[in-house]
Design a protein around this motif. Structure first.
Motif, PDB file in Angstrom:
ATOM      1  N   LYS A   1       8.767   0.249   1.952  1.00 60.53           N
ATOM      2  CA  LYS A   1       9.739   1.006   2.737  1.00 60.53           C
ATOM      3  C   LYS A   1      10.295   2.168   1.927  1.00 60.53           C
ATOM      4  N   GLN A   2      10.660   1.900   0.685  1.00 64.48           N
ATOM      5  CA  GLN A   2      11.242   2.940  -0.157  1.00 64.48           C
ATOM      6  C   GLN A   2      10.235   4.036  -0.475  1.00 64.48           C
ATOM      7  N   MET A   3       8.953   3.654  -0.648  1.00 69.22           N
ATOM      8  CA  MET A   3       7.928   4.626  -1.039  1.00 69.22           C
ATOM      9  C   MET A   3       7.045   5.047   0.136  1.00 69.22           C
ATOM     10  N   ASP A   4       7.403   4.596   1.333  1.00 67.09           N
ATOM     11  CA  ASP A   4       6.766   5.037   2.570  1.00 67.09           C
ATOM     12  C   ASP A   4       5.257   4.738   2.609  1.00 67.09           C
ATOM     13  N   PHE A   5       4.914   3.455   2.543  1.00 63.67           N
ATOM     14  CA  PHE A   5       3.523   3.066   2.731  1.00 63.67           C
ATOM     15  C   PHE A   5       3.452   1.699   3.408  1.00 63.67           C
ATOM     16  N   ASN A   6       2.332   1.462   4.045  1.00 66.76           N
ATOM     17  CA  ASN A   6       2.018   0.163   4.649  1.00 66.76           C
ATOM     18  C   ASN A   6       0.624  -0.250   4.219  1.00 66.76           C
ATOM     19  N   LEU A   7       0.445  -1.538   3.982  1.00 67.86           N
ATOM     20  CA  LEU A   7      -0.864  -2.066   3.621  1.00 67.86           C
ATOM     21  C   LEU A   7      -1.513  -2.653   4.873  1.00 67.86           C
ATOM     22  N   PRO A   8      -2.725  -2.237   5.204  1.00 63.14           N
ATOM     23  CA  PRO A   8      -3.388  -2.715   6.424  1.00 63.14           C
ATOM     24  C   PRO A   8      -3.582  -4.233   6.409  1.00 63.14           C
ATOM     25  N   GLU A   9      -3.232  -4.883   7.503  1.00 58.64           N
ATOM     26  CA  GLU A   9      -3.385  -6.333   7.589  1.00 58.64           C
ATOM     27  C   GLU A   9      -4.848  -6.746   7.685  1.00 58.64           C
ATOM     28  N   GLU A  10      -5.710  -5.815   8.138  1.00 58.31           N
ATOM     29  CA  GLU A  10      -7.129  -6.152   8.285  1.00 58.31           C
ATOM     30  C   GLU A  10      -7.897  -6.056   6.969  1.00 58.31           C
ATOM     31  N   GLY A  11      -7.239  -5.589   5.913  1.00 61.14           N
ATOM     32  CA  GLY A  11      -7.870  -5.496   4.602  1.00 61.14           C
ATOM     33  C   GLY A  11      -8.201  -4.072   4.204  1.00 61.14           C
ATOM     34  N   CYS A  12      -8.245  -3.824   2.917  1.00 61.28           N
ATOM     35  CA  CYS A  12      -8.604  -2.499   2.398  1.00 61.28           C
ATOM     36  C   CYS A  12      -8.741  -2.592   0.880  1.00 61.28           C
ATOM     37  N   THR A  13      -8.915  -1.454   0.246  1.00 60.05           N
ATOM     38  CA  THR A  13      -8.959  -1.364  -1.217  1.00 60.05           C
ATOM     39  C   THR A  13      -7.792  -0.506  -1.689  1.00 60.05           C
ATOM     40  N   VAL A  14      -7.063  -1.020  -2.664  1.00 56.99           N
ATOM     41  CA  VAL A  14      -5.950  -0.293  -3.268  1.00 56.99           C
ATOM     42  C   VAL A  14      -6.406   0.172  -4.643  1.00 56.99           C
ATOM     43  N   LEU A  15      -6.326   1.475  -4.886  1.00 56.73           N
ATOM     44  CA  LEU A  15      -6.811   2.057  -6.138  1.00 56.73           C
ATOM     45  C   LEU A  15      -5.655   2.586  -6.974  1.00 56.73           C
TER      46      LEU A  15
END
Length: 206
Positions: A118-132
């Motif tokens: 919330k503070q950094m304005d991002f959401n992580l997809p519930e269906e999965g992804c790659t975080v780099l």
């Protein structure tokens, strides 16, 4: 035979007869060219900085001061030196490639850094992804670490094991603590009520 590249010079002799001599054209020395290969870019942060845990659907485990439950990303500094995050950023490969700039932050030695969705304005997809985890600018940016996860249910996280490899799905989230049984116990103790007065029960519909 005289070739087209040879030159002819004429001189006068004593008996008046002109003699011609052929001067071969000098062949220029061959020139050599050398090719240089550009060196691979070197990460500006050490590989000891890793993505240790992500929570794409935080409904109850970690509440912020304003009472919300945002997604979060946890970074871990596995070294014994403080790491400055200048020109370091997170890229979430979610179709639109969300970028989170971490310039201005740092991670103390053997410590964790929690990134609040919330503070950094991002959401992580519930269906999965790659975080780099990346470092550098423009085309010179390089990947320092990554964590990939699949579809997730409510209040689960994906964390790396004690060897900091192979992200595993777990309901025993440990934000800000080691991804171990002891780390989970420490996290639970950290969110316990600090005094004798607690909220014991609520009814949302009567």
């Amino acid at each position: 035979a005289v070739t087209e590249t040879d030159s002819i010079s004429t001189q006068q002799t004593e008996n008046g007869i002109k003699e011609s001599t052929v001067k071969p054209t000098e062949t220029p020395a061959p020139t050599t060219t050398t090719s240089t290969v550009a060196p691979m870019p070197v990460p500006i942060v050490p590989p000891e900085l890793i993505i240790s845990e992500v929570c794409p659907k935080n409904n109850a485990h970690l509440m912020t001061a304003d009472g919300t439950f945002p997604d979060w990303i946890e970074l871990k500094n596995t070294s014994e030196k403080k790491i400055d995050l200048k020109d370091v950023f997170i890229r979430i490969e979610n179709g639109s490639d969300t970028v989170i700039d971490l310039t201005g932050l740092s991670v103390d030695a053997s410590a964790y850094l929690m990134l609040d969705g919330k503070q950094m304005d991002f959401n992580l997809p519930e269906e999965g992804c790659t975080v780099l985890l990346c470092a550098g600018k423009g085309d010179s940016a390089v990947d320092v670490d990554k964590l990939s996860y699949g579809a997730v249910s409510s209040d689960c996280s994906f964390c790396k094991n004690e060897k900091n490899i192979n992200a595993e799905k777990t309901i025993y989230v440990t934000p800000g603590f080691a991804n171990t049984d002891a780390g989970y116990e420490s996290f639970c103790n950290s969110v316990k009520a600090k005094g004798p007065l607690i909220i014991h029960e609520v009814m949302v519909a009567n």
